[in-house]
Design an enzyme around this catalytic site. Structure first.
Site, PDB file in Angstrom:
ATOM      1  N   VAL A 670       0.819  -1.216   0.000  1.00 58.64           N
ATOM      2  CA  VAL A 670       0.000   0.000   0.000  1.00 58.64           C
ATOM      3  C   VAL A 670       0.852   1.265   0.000  1.00 58.64           C
ATOM      4  CG1 VAL A 670      -1.997  -1.048   1.128  1.00 58.64           C
ATOM      5  CG2 VAL A 670      -0.161  -0.088   2.533  1.00 58.64           C
ATOM      6  N   GLY A 671       2.161   1.117   0.063  1.00 58.74           N
ATOM      7  CA  GLY A 671       3.007   2.299   0.046  1.00 58.74           C
ATOM      8  C   GLY A 671       4.468   1.955   0.037  1.00 58.74           C
ATOM      9  N   GLY A 674      11.535   5.618   1.485  1.00 60.65           N
ATOM     10  CA  GLY A 674      12.964   5.541   1.222  1.00 60.65           C
ATOM     11  C   GLY A 674      13.637   4.381   1.923  1.00 60.65           C
ATOM     12  N   GLY A 676      11.868   1.407   2.920  1.00 63.42           N
ATOM     13  CA  GLY A 676      11.216   0.116   2.799  1.00 63.42           C
ATOM     14  C   GLY A 676       9.813   0.216   2.249  1.00 63.42           C
ATOM     15  N   ASP A 802       9.046  15.007  15.711  1.00 59.51           N
ATOM     16  CA  ASP A 802       8.609  15.090  14.318  1.00 59.51           C
ATOM     17  C   ASP A 802       7.084  15.049  14.238  1.00 59.51           C
ATOM     18  OD1 ASP A 802       8.981  15.406  11.623  1.00 59.51           O
ATOM     19  OD2 ASP A 802       9.373  13.303  11.201  1.00 59.51           O
TER      20      ASP A 802
END
Length: 974
Positions: A670-671, A674, A676, A802
């Site tokens: 599904v995605g 950078g 994995g 983050d």
């Protein structure tokens, strides 16, 4: 009129006028040409500034009357005297030659826009200009010499990015009445020159956060026209000069956030016009002068976080104007003034962390306006005044860590707007009454270490917003009500050290957000509910009760036997350690107590073992055959055998390695990232999980060895260790980690609604943007609660570092989950919530400004980033948008709107129909506080949770209720 012939617009205008005169029209023609030149300049200004608001200036019709344009003011002769485009969301430069084209110009207001190209240099030639406002406009660079503006009365360049030398040239502008340079931290270090005393007309001098150093200048006492003096947020040292007492007109004095020392001069009591004084966050000593407290117009007295001693002067109780008394975190002694609040619309009492004695002031809420009672950590005695129970506006009631006694007034528990009731560590008595059901905004109930009795009423479930309950170490008896299981937001339930009896309600298993469950040192009986153990809160304690029966296997697996110690009736089904007789073996069922049982058991065990071995052999043969068939068909094989992974689990698992590994096929991707790939996997039981497959880096292999498992990169290791140790409903659940030689697998709970960034800003705005404000508010509050847990509820605080909308995941009900802890930092400085780390991390647009010069990340950095997310939720805009301009972001844009009173213009246009606009505006104001450029002025995440809870839509409130949410004055209620 002197023309600047080097300016292209000026050359154009000069040529235009010359042509008209040559044509022979005479003086009338010149006057007409001047008016046409004004129209030409305004037209050029429209072209220079990008922004839809400039459409208000329509030059398409011949003979247009620009004096009727919004934002343009003219005199009777048609000469432009004022330009006011405040908060028009413009972006661009002010065209040159403004003074030559508009010679009658008296006022220029460009605040809350995006002004490019630095300070508009042409303005310094405007000899008639009286008002110049560039506040909150992202202006950078140096401030030019302002001496050429002899008529200037008001200069506001606050909240910008000026740098270089401070413009001491303002000393030559003797007409100045207002000079506001607030929040320009980029100036070089400077000291105000005595030449500023030449400003005899100056009323307002605001130099807060301008890198001012040295002492507070004594010569300020000579500027007798001052009504407002603000020097806060600098590094001023030394004593407060006595000369300030010579300012007879002074109304506002702000010196907070400096390094001042010495005593507060009693001479300041001569300032009979003073209404507000704030000397907080310094190193001041001595007492609070009685002369200041006796000032007839004093509304705000703030001196918190100093080293003040002595008593709070009793004369303060006679005040008819006092609204705010904030002197917490000092060394004050004596009693609170008995009549405090009796004669004024008193609003805030903050005297925590002192050594005050005596009773609470009985009249603090006499005028029905008190919202905050914060007196914790003192030596106060006596009973809680009954009058406080009728103080319905109260938002926070905190009296913990004192010596108060007597029954708690019943109404205290039913305050309808209170978010915190904190009675802990006193000698208070009485029950928790059934009226607590009326506390519909209560999030925290703290009453530990008192002498309270009675039973815990089932009506407590009516306080549905409760997040924390701590009633430990009292004398509360009876059973734990099953209704407690309906408190779906409950994060902490601490009832240890009471006289509770009966069994542990199985309904507690419904508290999926629970992190702390402590029922120790009671008289609870019966078995430990098996379902409750699936929660496995971060802190679990059932010790020292009368529990009986087998210890649930899940507690044994997690090594939590200590949490059930002191229950003689408990037993274990099998012995884990033959040398550890802590708990006895459970008695075997009677049917198994027969001769020859051991032989039968061994036979069964051997048969079972043979079956298992045979099954594994067949399974291995099937896997190999399947892999050969896939290779023959050209299909991808499994990335690795499940046996090549080491597993670390953090929750009870309903799947095994084999099921996960075999599902890592292309159709489940599904995605990609950078590092994995992300898979969505449906388990055999119908549940969905998300799996991050991360390739092991070469460096990690070198560090850990090529052949073994456990090659966790630093960031992955951080995420695993962090998420594995914490549990909160608003933090994504990490089920387990499979670590292998070539890849690592992280198995998370699956979030069907993706992340908040895509929901808000994805192509087509696929639906979330049109959900109502209560849903967005729930997202904001959930994220705030998750961060507050990280910052305040753990042994060592965790800084996420983050926080951004793409790291906030949404479940099927749009409940938010904070994710991606790869760069999180555990602050090992115990008790220091602002301890720092020095590695720069995070995402542009969400980074706190102090990163630019300190490279330090603290909990306040997370607060800033959350503020940006909150702005996204309320405005629907990204942190960086073209309309903000090259040098501005959402923080400056929203802050400008809020400061200029244009909050409603900033709200998401997709929610224009929403009846909750007032709540959205309140959220924007919270966001502005979170993104304050000075870290110390930002609230903690615990404070943010309370502010959002207080300003959010009440549960079950309808649109009709929202539309009528105003008091008789027309002001919004909280």
């Amino acid at each position: 009129m002197v023309l600047n012939l080097s300016s292209p617009p000026t050359l154009f205008l000069f040529f235009f006028l010359w042509c008209v005169v040559v044509a022979g029209d005479g003086g009338a023609a010149v006057a007409e040409a001047a008016l046409d030149a004004q129209a030409a300049y305004l037209s050029q200004m429209k072209q220079e500034f990008a922004g839809p608001a400039m459409a208000r200036w329509d030059f398409s019709s011949p003979g247009v009357d620009y004096c009727k344009f919004q934002g343009v003011g003219c005199d009777a002769s048609g000469n432009v005297t004022a330009i006011d485009v405040t908060s028009w969301r413009l972006s661009g430069r002010l065209p040159g030659g403004v003074c030559e084209a508009l010679p009658a110009l008296r006022e220029v207001r460009l605040g809350y826009n995006d002004i490019r190209g630095g300070f508009p240099g042409g303005l310094v030639n405007c000899t008639s200009l009286e008002v110049l406002n560039l506040s909150c406009s992202g202006v950078s660079g140096a401030v030019p010499d302002l001496s050429r503006m002899p008529a200037l009365r008001v200069l506001d360049v606050s909240n910008n990015y000026f740098s270089g030398a401070f413009p001491t040239s303002i000393a030559n502008v003797t007409t100045l009445e207002v000079a506001n340079f607030n929040e320009n931290p980029g100036f070089d270090i400077w000291r105000p020159p005595e030449s500023l005393t030449a400003l005899r007309r100056l009323r307002v001098l605001i130099l807060s956060t301008t890198c001012m150093r040295g002492g507070v200048p004594a010569w300020l006492g000579n500027m007798t026209s001052l009504t407002d003096l603000e020097l806060s947020g600098n590094l001023l040292t030394g004593h407060i000069p006595l000369s300030l007492a010579r300012l007879p007109n002074l109304q506002l004095l702000e010196l907070y956030y400096n390094l001042l020392e010495g005593v507060v001069p009693g001479e300041l009591g001569n300032l009979t016009q003073l209404t507000d004084i704030d000397l907080s966050e310094n190193n001041l000593t001595g007492g609070i002068p009685e002369s200041i407290c006796a000032l007839p117009r004093l509304r705000v007295l703030q001196m918190y976080t100093n080293k003040l001693t002595g008593a709070i002067p009793a004369v303060l109780g006679n005040s008819t104007q006092l609204r705010i008394l904030s002197v917490y975190r000092n060394q004050l002694t004596g009693e609170l003034p008995a009549d405090l609040g009796r004669y004024s619309g008193f609003n805030v009492l903050e005297v925590s962390e002192n050594q005050l004695t005596g009773p609470l002031p009985p009249y603090a809420c006499a005028n029905g306006q008190l919202q905050y009672i914060l007196v914790l950590s003192n030596l106060l005695t006596g009973a809680i005044p009954e009058s406080y129970a009728a103080c319905r506006p109260l938002l926070r009631f905190r009296v913990s860590n004192n010596h108060l006694d007597g029954d708690v007034p019943t109404g205290i528990f039913a305050l309808p707007h209170a978010s915190i009731i904190d009675l802990s560590y006193n000698h208070l008595t009485g029950p928790v009454p059934a009226t607590i059901a009326g506390a519909t905004n209560l999030t925290s109930l703290f009453a530990s270490n008192n002498r309270m009795s009675g039973v815990l009423p089932p009506e407590i479930a009516g306080a549905a917003t409760l997040v924390k309950i701590d009633l430990s170490n009292n004398q509360i008896g009876g059973a734990i009500p099953e209704a407690v299981g309906r408190l779906s937001r409950l994060n902490q339930l601490s009832l240890q050290g009471n006289r509770l009896n009966g069994s542990i309600p199985a309904t507690l298993a419904e508290l999926h957000s629970l992190n702390v469950l402590n029922l120790s040192y009671n008289a609870l009986a019966g078995e430990i509910p098996e379902a409750l153990c699936t929660l496995l809160p971060n802190s679990l304690d059932f010790s020292n009760n009368n529990l009986s029966g087998p210890v649930p296997l899940q507690l044994i697996r997690e090594g939590l036997l200590e949490s059930v110690a002191g229950n003689p009736g408990l037993c274990v089904a099998f012995r884990l350690n033959l040398t550890d007789p802590a708990l006895p073996l459970c008695p075997k069922p009677a049917r198994l107590r027969m001769r020859g049982l051991a032989g039968s058991v061994w036979v069964v065990a051997v048969c079972a073992l043979v079956c298992v071995v045979a099954t594994l052999a067949l399974a291995r043969r099937w896997v190999l055959r399947a892999r050969q068939e896939r290779e023959h068909d050209g299909l991808p094989t499994s990335p690795a055998s499940s046996s090549s992974y080491d597993v670390t689990s953090f929750h009870k698992l309903s799947f095994d390695q084999h099921e996960i590994v075999e599902a890592l096929i292309d159709k489940n991707i599904v995605g990609h990232g950078g590092s994995g790939t992300v898979y969505k996997i449906e388990l055999s039981n119908g549940e969905l999980v998300a799996v991050k497959k991360l390739w092991v880096s070469r460096r990690s292999k070198q560090e850990h060895g090529h052949g073994g498992a456990g090659c966790l990169d630093r960031e992955l290791r951080t995420e695993v260790e962090t998420l594995g140790s914490i549990r909160h409903k608003n933090i994504v659940k990490l089920y387990c980690c499979y670590s292998g030689a070539d890849s690592n697998l992280l198995v998370y709970e699956y979030m069907p609604n993706g992340n908040l960034w895509d929901a808000l800003h994805g192509s087509g705005g696929w639906g979330f943007g049109f959900l109502d404000w209560p849903t967005r508010h729930r997202v904001a509050l959930g994220v705030a609660q998750g961060l507050a847990y990280l910052h305040h509820d753990l042994l060592f605080p965790i800084v996420h570092r983050d926080i951004k909308s793409s790291n906030i995941l949404l479940d099927a009900d749009f409940e938010p989950k904070v994710a991606d802890f790869g760069i999180a930092k555990v602050l090992q400085a115990r008790g220091d919530r602002d301890a720092s780390t020095t590695t720069i991390a995070g995402t542009y647009g969400y980074l706190a400004p102090e990163y630019a010069y300190s490279s330090k990340a603290t909990t306040k950095c997370d607060v800033y980033s959350f503020g940006v997310v909150l702005m996204e939720l309320a405005t629907g805009k990204k942190p960086i948008e073209p309309e903000f301009g090259d040098t501005r972001d959402i923080v400056q844009w929203v802050s400008g709107k809020v400061a200029g009173g244009g909050e409603a213009e900033a709200l998401d246009k997709r929610l224009e129909w929403s009846p909750f606009k007032e709540e959205m505006v309140q959220a924007l104001r919270v966001a502005v506080r979170c993104t304050c450029s000075i870290p110390g002025l930002r609230p903690t995440m615990a404070d943010v949770v309370q502010m959002l809870a207080e300003a959010g839509p009440a549960a079950g409130r309808t649109a009709k209720d929202a539309a009528s949410k105003k008091d008789s004055s027309g002001e919004p209620k909280l």
